[in-house]
Scaffold this motif. Structure first.
Motif, mmCIF file in Angstrom:
data_model
loop_
_atom_site.group_PDB
_atom_site.id
_atom_site.type_symbol
_atom_site.label_atom_id
_atom_site.label_comp_id
_atom_site.label_asym_id
_atom_site.label_seq_id
_atom_site.Cartn_x
_atom_site.Cartn_y
_atom_site.Cartn_z
ATOM 1 N N VAL A 76 0.868 -1.180 0.000
ATOM 2 C CA VAL A 76 0.000 0.000 0.000
ATOM 3 C C VAL A 76 0.905 1.230 0.000
ATOM 4 N N GLU A 102 -13.677 -8.435 9.420
ATOM 5 C CA GLU A 102 -14.842 -8.329 8.543
ATOM 6 C C GLU A 102 -15.442 -6.928 8.552
ATOM 7 N N GLY A 105 -15.647 -4.419 5.535
ATOM 8 C CA GLY A 105 -16.587 -4.699 4.452
ATOM 9 C C GLY A 105 -18.026 -4.335 4.780
ATOM 10 N N GLU A 113 -13.722 4.874 4.202
ATOM 11 C CA GLU A 113 -13.336 4.350 2.885
ATOM 12 C C GLU A 113 -12.536 5.361 2.075
ATOM 13 N N PRO A 117 -8.966 2.988 1.900
ATOM 14 C CA PRO A 117 -9.766 1.953 1.242
ATOM 15 C C PRO A 117 -9.737 0.653 2.035
ATOM 16 N N ALA A 118 -10.864 -0.028 2.100
ATOM 17 C CA ALA A 118 -10.974 -1.242 2.917
ATOM 18 C C ALA A 118 -9.900 -2.267 2.561
ATOM 19 N N LYS A 119 -9.603 -2.397 1.272
ATOM 20 C CA LYS A 119 -8.591 -3.387 0.868
ATOM 21 C C LYS A 119 -7.212 -3.021 1.420
ATOM 22 N N HIS A 120 -6.941 -1.729 1.550
ATOM 23 C CA HIS A 120 -5.660 -1.298 2.098
ATOM 24 C C HIS A 120 -5.592 -1.527 3.603
ATOM 25 N N ARG A 122 -7.152 -3.871 5.212
ATOM 26 C CA ARG A 122 -6.965 -5.316 5.403
ATOM 27 C C ARG A 122 -5.520 -5.714 5.122
ATOM 28 N N ARG A 123 -4.927 -5.111 4.096
ATOM 29 C CA ARG A 123 -3.537 -5.422 3.763
ATOM 30 C C ARG A 123 -2.610 -5.063 4.921
ATOM 31 N N ASP A 126 -3.070 -7.490 7.799
ATOM 32 C CA ASP A 126 -2.366 -8.754 7.551
ATOM 33 C C ASP A 126 -0.855 -8.586 7.734
#
Length: 416
Positions: A76, A102, A105, A113, A117-120, A122-123, A126
């Motif tokens: 990211v 979760e 999402g 957001e 961004p949600a995907k970032h 989560r990245r 992790d």
């Protein structure tokens, strides 16, 4: 003394028949480093990391890793990673050290957001997550400390502060580790693992560049950069990294990407070895430059010599004891007095008015008590804590990294 310390800590495996050669100074370092880590200013820690790794300008050979290289490593953008870690810290604190992967999402996440961004998110989550087994393996793979010093051993949660126990949630036993996950120290080790020795050289160049960035950030100080000159029978020479000219004193500044190893921080003989390696060398470099100035060398004619010379050694992180009487007696020179300062100290010092800075440093050097302190503490003792100016560059950067109001609104929305 070493045995008494281990009795107090109830350290397992201590050999009572072992005769320690460690000095009292190095023995106490373990406790000092352990406690001061939690006392560091988070605002400065995070802003420094972002500025040092992405905004400093260095020679072309040290251009990498740049901001794009970090994005490739982290998955990211650098700025997003730091903002995400702050959000994860806030969310973990508000939910008793837990985070639900979760949640990004869900509709409740919509307010965050546009910031992360949600995907970032989560990245980054992790990236900062480990399992119990992985943490054990990581700890076993690092340098093992001698018996009796295990309390100072590497903590895998500093590197990956969330734990996945397999029940769907992520747990942060110490949320402060989440907040500092992308501080300079943690990113340094990530960088070394990814880019090796080349990263270490680039880091040193960035420490020097960051020092100059801070010295110049108010636009009030008279700052002269490093220059080269030819010395007879020696050839091309480099001057000190920076010179800071004040009405009361001329500062000669040497920058070192000095870092205390795990063994040194634990209070072993390695501490004195590293102080010799970094601080001792810097003293000699400052002495050489002061000698040229005092001798009237033409190459140094643009460096004011009509006022006291003061040496300043800048280290990437605090080196406890570097301003002690023992250190100054061991390496000191009669040509100029010397102080050692961390980047955090430079951030505070550079915000002072040039009309006062030189006089403050001279006063510290003349005081047998103040001269042993960290530079920040000594300055605060001279002018008073309330009079310490804020660092605008640090404040502006921290506000960019942590959009408080939007994160707060998102956290409040989740709790409804």
């Amino acid at each position: 003394m070493q045995q008494m310390q281990n009795y107090f800590f109830n350290s397992p495996g201590w050999d009572e028949t072992h005769e320690s050669t460690t000095s009292i100074f190095t023995m106490l370092l373990g406790m000092a480093y352990e406690q001061t880590w939690y006392q560091r200013n988070v605002r400065h820690e995070l802003a420094r990391s972002f500025l040092l790794f992405t905004k400093t300008q260095s020679a072309p050979e040290y251009e990498h890793p740049n901001e794009h290289d970090w994005e490739e490593l982290l998955g990211v953008p650098f700025l997003t990673a730091m903002t995400a870690s702050f959000a994860l810290f806030a969310l973990a604190c508000s939910h008793m050290g837990t985070f639900d992967p979760e949640w990004p999402g869900s509709p409740d996440y919509s307010q965050l957001e546009e910031i992360i961004p949600a995907k970032h998110l989560r990245r980054v989550l992790d990236l900062l997550t480990t399992t119990v087994q992985e943490a054990k393996e990581r700890a076993e793979a690092t340098v093992q400390l001698p018996a009796g010093l295990q309390r100072y051993a590497f903590n895998p949660l500093i590197e990956r502060p969330f734990v996945d126990l397999g029940d769907g949630l992520r747990y942060a036993p110490q949320p402060q580790f989440v907040l500092r996950a992308f501080a300079t120290e943690n990113l340094y080790y990530r960088g070394m693992q990814r880019w090796g020795k080349g990263f270490g050289s680039a880091f040193g160049a960035r420490v020097e560049a960051y020092t100059g960035m801070q010295l110049r950030h108010t636009g009030e100080h008279s700052v002269i950069p490093e220059f080269t000159w030819n010395k007879k029978r020696t050839g091309l020479m480099r001057s000190s990294d920076w010179f800071l000219v004040t009405p009361a004193a001329t500062l000669l500044i040497e920058c070192k990407s000095a870092r205390m190893s795990l063994e040194a921080r634990a209070g072993t003989q390695a501490a004195e070895t590293l102080i010799e390696q970094y601080i001792g060398k810097a003293y000699r470099q400052l002495e050489n430059n002061a000698s040229e100035i005092s001798a009237g060398s033409p190459a140094f004619s643009h460096i004011p010599s009509d006022r006291p010379l003061v040496g300043l050694i800048v280290t990437a992180e605090p080196m406890i004891g570097a301003n002690s009487v023992q250190t100054r007696e061991r390496f000191g020179t009669g040509l100029l007095p010397v102080l050692t300062a961390s980047l955090a100290d430079i951030e505070r010092m550079s915000s002072l008015s040039p009309d006062n800075l030189g006089e403050i440093l001279l006063r510290i050097l003349k005081d047998s008590h103040l001269v042993n302190m960290s530079l920040s503490d000594a300055i605060a003792n001279v002018i008073g804590s309330d009079a310490m100016p804020r660092n605008k560059l640090i404040d502006d950067t921290f506000h960019e990294l942590t959009p408080f109001s939007k994160i707060r609104d998102a956290v409040n929305q989740r709790e409804k």
